[in-house]
Write an enzyme that holds these catalytic residues in place. Sequence first.
Site, short mmCIF file in Angstrom:
data_model
loop_
_atom_site.label_atom_id
_atom_site.label_comp_id
_atom_site.label_asym_id
_atom_site.label_seq_id
_atom_site.Cartn_x
_atom_site.Cartn_y
_atom_site.Cartn_z
N HIS A 1 0.82 -1.23 0.00
CA HIS A 1 0.00 0.00 0.00
C HIS A 1 0.85 1.28 0.00
CE1 HIS A 1 -3.65 -2.25 0.43
NE2 HIS A 1 -3.34 -2.71 1.62
N ASP B 1 -2.74 -10.90 -2.16
CA ASP B 1 -3.33 -10.32 -0.95
C ASP B 1 -4.78 -9.91 -1.25
OD1 ASP B 1 -2.14 -8.83 1.79
OD2 ASP B 1 -3.89 -7.84 0.93
N HIS C 1 -6.29 -7.34 -0.43
CA HIS C 1 -6.39 -5.90 -0.71
C HIS C 1 -5.59 -5.56 -1.96
CE1 HIS C 1 -6.91 -6.36 3.73
NE2 HIS C 1 -7.98 -5.64 3.44
N ASP D 1 -4.65 -12.87 3.44
CA ASP D 1 -5.89 -12.40 4.06
C ASP D 1 -7.12 -12.61 3.19
OD1 ASP D 1 -4.77 -10.55 2.35
OD2 ASP D 1 -4.78 -8.89 3.79
#
Length: 309
Positions: A126, A162, A164, A246
């Site tokens: 991120h 991931d 995200h 995740d």
Amino acid sequence: MSVALITHPACLEHDTGTWHPESAERLRHVLRALEDEAFLPLLREQAPLATEEQLTRVHPADYVQAILAIRPEPGEHVPLDADTIMSAGSAEAALRAAGGAVLGVDAVMQGWARAAFVAVRPPGHHAEARRPMGFCLFSNAAIAARHAQASGLGRVAVVDFDVHHGNGTQDIFYADPSLFYGSSHQFPCYPGTGSELECGVADNIVNAPLAPGSTGAEFRTAWQQRILPALDRFAPELLIVSAGFDAHKADPLAQLRLETADYGWITGKLLELAEKHCRGRLVSVLEGGYDLEALAASAALHVRTLLHA
Ligand SMILES: [Zn+2]
């Protein structure tokens, strides 16, 4: 040729506070799972500190200096945004996390390992060039990719499973056709980016958004129909994996429903493409994963699959 496991105790000293999901316990659980005798063949290496030269291939020097200047007293926490926090140990942890990813690249390019798993924190995908975000301070995978190019490679790919979207990696790669970023992720979800329309300057960005509730079946279809064919066409010389766990059905931060076995499947598919295009060179860097048991089991299967390629 073996697989390197790169980590450092300093990554446990990045203290995000009592209730933060991105805790040192995550890394402890992963490392404990990798103590099983099945993992004895791993070449265990300590993550070095990333150098300023390595970091500034991705982040402006004033950003790097500003992050490294944040040195709270022991027990203090400095929030950089709503969920990105620095403690006394964070600067060193972030340097080791980026440095570990760089060492993973050196390992596979110098040929003393075929693949590497870099078990570090804080995560990186991120973090944008000039902005810390979403638990991330430095863009570990992008720093590794730029290091590989500085070491002589042309085309480098980062793929990201991931849950995200890796907005930071995408942003850093967007305008550079020598870099590829492919991601499956829940959509809509944090951070809000990652639609199929975001495709870079040369179709070098490939996003596969998945609706909340999607299972391993939809995940596998997205990779087989969308990301893996594009990666095959890009034909990278090195494959870097942003390995977040995740999307597991047990994870508390999102609503995808992958099983542990899905991580073995995707690892096998990525190894096939690394074998085809990259002389097998694959560097996997830990990103998210917040259910401790699911994280440990999924990361262990990921590394076991790397070992048995
Ligand atoms: Zn995540």
